[in-house]
Motif scaffolding. Sequence first.
Motif, short mmCIF file in Angstrom:
data_model
loop_
_atom_site.label_atom_id
_atom_site.label_comp_id
_atom_site.label_asym_id
_atom_site.label_seq_id
_atom_site.Cartn_x
_atom_site.Cartn_y
_atom_site.Cartn_z
N ASP A 239 0.86 -1.19 0.00
CA ASP A 239 0.00 0.00 0.00
C ASP A 239 0.90 1.24 0.00
O ASP A 239 2.07 1.16 0.35
CB ASP A 239 -0.83 -0.05 1.30
CG ASP A 239 -1.87 1.04 1.38
OD1 ASP A 239 -2.13 1.71 0.37
OD2 ASP A 239 -2.43 1.22 2.48
N LYS B 169 0.61 4.89 1.68
CA LYS B 169 -0.33 5.51 2.62
C LYS B 169 -0.38 7.03 2.61
O LYS B 169 -1.36 7.62 3.04
CB LYS B 169 0.03 5.08 4.06
CG LYS B 169 -0.07 3.61 4.33
CD LYS B 169 -1.48 3.13 4.53
CE LYS B 169 -2.11 3.70 5.76
NZ LYS B 169 -3.52 3.31 5.87
N GLY C 296 -6.25 6.90 3.77
CA GLY C 296 -6.72 5.51 3.79
C GLY C 296 -5.95 4.64 2.81
O GLY C 296 -6.13 3.43 2.78
N TYR D 2 -5.30 -9.79 8.02
CA TYR D 2 -4.43 -8.89 7.26
C TYR D 2 -3.23 -8.60 8.16
O TYR D 2 -3.39 -8.07 9.26
CB TYR D 2 -5.25 -7.66 6.94
CG TYR D 2 -4.62 -6.36 6.51
CD1 TYR D 2 -3.29 -6.04 6.69
CD2 TYR D 2 -5.45 -5.41 5.93
CE1 TYR D 2 -2.79 -4.81 6.29
CE2 TYR D 2 -4.96 -4.17 5.53
CZ TYR D 2 -3.63 -3.88 5.72
OH TYR D 2 -3.14 -2.66 5.35
N ASN E 240 -5.01 -6.52 10.92
CA ASN E 240 -6.36 -6.08 10.69
C ASN E 240 -7.23 -7.30 10.45
O ASN E 240 -6.71 -8.39 10.18
CB ASN E 240 -6.43 -5.11 9.51
CG ASN E 240 -5.71 -3.80 9.83
OD1 ASN E 240 -5.82 -3.29 10.94
ND2 ASN E 240 -4.96 -3.27 8.88
N ARG F 146 -9.71 -7.87 8.13
CA ARG F 146 -10.46 -7.80 6.86
C ARG F 146 -9.45 -7.51 5.75
O ARG F 146 -8.28 -7.27 6.02
CB ARG F 146 -11.52 -6.69 6.94
CG ARG F 146 -11.08 -5.45 7.77
CD ARG F 146 -10.37 -4.41 7.06
NE ARG F 146 -9.61 -3.50 7.87
CZ ARG F 146 -8.77 -2.63 7.38
NH1 ARG F 146 -8.57 -2.57 6.08
NH2 ARG F 146 -8.05 -1.83 8.14
N GLY G 284 -7.46 -5.32 3.06
CA GLY G 284 -7.03 -3.92 3.02
C GLY G 284 -7.66 -3.21 1.84
O GLY G 284 -8.03 -3.83 0.84
N ASP G 285 -7.78 -1.93 1.95
CA ASP G 285 -8.25 -1.09 0.85
C ASP G 285 -7.17 -0.03 0.65
O ASP G 285 -6.90 0.73 1.58
CB ASP G 285 -9.59 -0.45 1.25
CG ASP G 285 -10.24 0.31 0.11
OD1 ASP G 285 -9.53 0.63 -0.86
OD2 ASP G 285 -11.43 0.60 0.21
N PRO G 286 -6.44 0.01 -0.45
CA PRO G 286 -6.71 -0.57 -1.76
C PRO G 286 -6.02 -1.90 -2.10
O PRO G 286 -6.04 -2.32 -3.26
CB PRO G 286 -6.19 0.51 -2.70
CG PRO G 286 -5.01 1.10 -1.99
CD PRO G 286 -5.33 1.01 -0.52
N GLU G 287 -5.43 -2.61 -1.14
CA GLU G 287 -4.72 -3.85 -1.50
C GLU G 287 -5.66 -4.92 -2.06
O GLU G 287 -5.30 -5.69 -2.94
CB GLU G 287 -3.98 -4.43 -0.29
CG GLU G 287 -2.88 -3.55 0.27
CD GLU G 287 -3.37 -2.75 1.46
OE1 GLU G 287 -4.43 -2.11 1.38
OE2 GLU G 287 -2.68 -2.77 2.49
N1 GLY Z 1 -4.56 -0.28 3.26
C1 GLY Z 1 -4.69 -0.02 4.62
C2 GLY Z 1 -5.90 -0.54 5.24
O1 GLY Z 1 -6.75 -1.07 4.58
O2 GLY Z 1 -6.03 -0.42 6.45
#
Ligand code: GLY
Length: 442
Positions: free
Chosen positions: A225, A227, A239, A281, A297, A299, A301-304
């Motif tokens: 990512d 950031k 994000g 994650y 995490n 769930r 990742g966004d944008p991964e």
């Molecule tokens: N890419 C960071 C997140 O989803 O927390």
Amino acid sequence: MPKEDLTVLIIGSGGREHTISTAYEKSPNVKKIVVSPGNDFIAYKREKEVITDKNCSIRDPNSILDVARKYDPDLIDVAQDDALANGAVDILEKNGFVAFGPKKETARIEWDKRWSREFMQRHGISHPQFRYFEDEFTAEQYVEGLYSINPKRVLYVKAAGLCSGKGALKSSSLDEAIRNIRKMKNFPDRAGRVFLIEENLEGEEFSYYAISDGRTYKTFKSAQDNKTVFNFDEGNQTGGMGAVSPAMVTEPLKKEIEKQQISKAINGLFLEQNPFIGILYFGGIVINEKPMNIEYNARWGDPECQVVLPSIENDYLEIVRFCLEGKLNRLDIKQDNKTRVCLVGASRGYPNDYSSVKGKRIFNIDEAFKIEGVNVCGAGIKIVDRKMYANGGRLFNIVAEGRDILEARQKAYSAIALISIEGNNLHYRTDIGWRDVERFNQ
Ligand code: GLY
């Protein structure tokens, strides 16, 4: 076997949820997809019936239950962190729905950074040195002590609660550390009521994903990512402004990650009677060729997600079902060898004040779609009379695939160059994947 014609409900609203909806759409057994609260672009140009329903608030599990009752889905994928942290899976299961994602107490590994670090201590998982605080005064005394020994020290002040990826504040001087400590009380929902002060680690960061049925797990490709809001890691935390998959994770590093970070977490949670069922994650950093934990995490990742999930060749519905039935060990996950690059198109001003961009027209997304190997996901787009408007900070993702980083990157940047926002209000980073290009050319 006859087709099942299932309905899947996905909880969340961004590019990640768009990507997850595309993965379920490919399953022959899925007939209809509802994304809630979603964004208008998710339902745009789809092959199957995909609708969005804004009538849920991500932090209010009862509103999620109401949406579930309205559509009576066969599966609910709770993809978003606040929904998990507020117990959406618990309440959905209690009411007889099949929900995918960890329960509130298990998702604590993400929503309570202090608890998470203490969990790592209990299970011998390597992490940066940290101390936690509940009051500014004691924290300020602590950093004054640190800077009196080494005035050039760099450290992080981190909110223990969820802050949409913006809760870790880098501090390069005593003044900055004190300012960051004082910012902790300004985070919404008291996310910074408890905060951590952590040592800074110098190294390259990456993200790694596993799906777990509580006892066993399967891993996916790595990603990286980006950031900060500006090129070359400058500017405020966001994000996420772009991602690449695979990341620089070598085979020996993969083995270490699985042994030292994924297995230990899955086994530790199982032993503590909180089996992790969902997507784990691992946000890591390479220190002396070993993976160190930045965070877990609960769930994708966004944008991964946008660059990892499209590489999976199995039916995603089947993977999730095997997971929910506790039989992941019987599944062989296949992923392609392509490289993917995701660019995040954002409103100028994000992550600070971007309110003046709200409602401005976005032009030419349809042209970007026409490039072979390019997909577009919606994050903050409103559609009225087939015209698109900015409706958020992160607006859309361009996801491009290629045989290598050069091809994927070239396609991604050609596609985003076609798009604009009224008043020159589109912002995106122009350096996504630069490290991979350097490695490729070596
Ligand atoms: N890419 C960071 C997140 O989803 O927390």
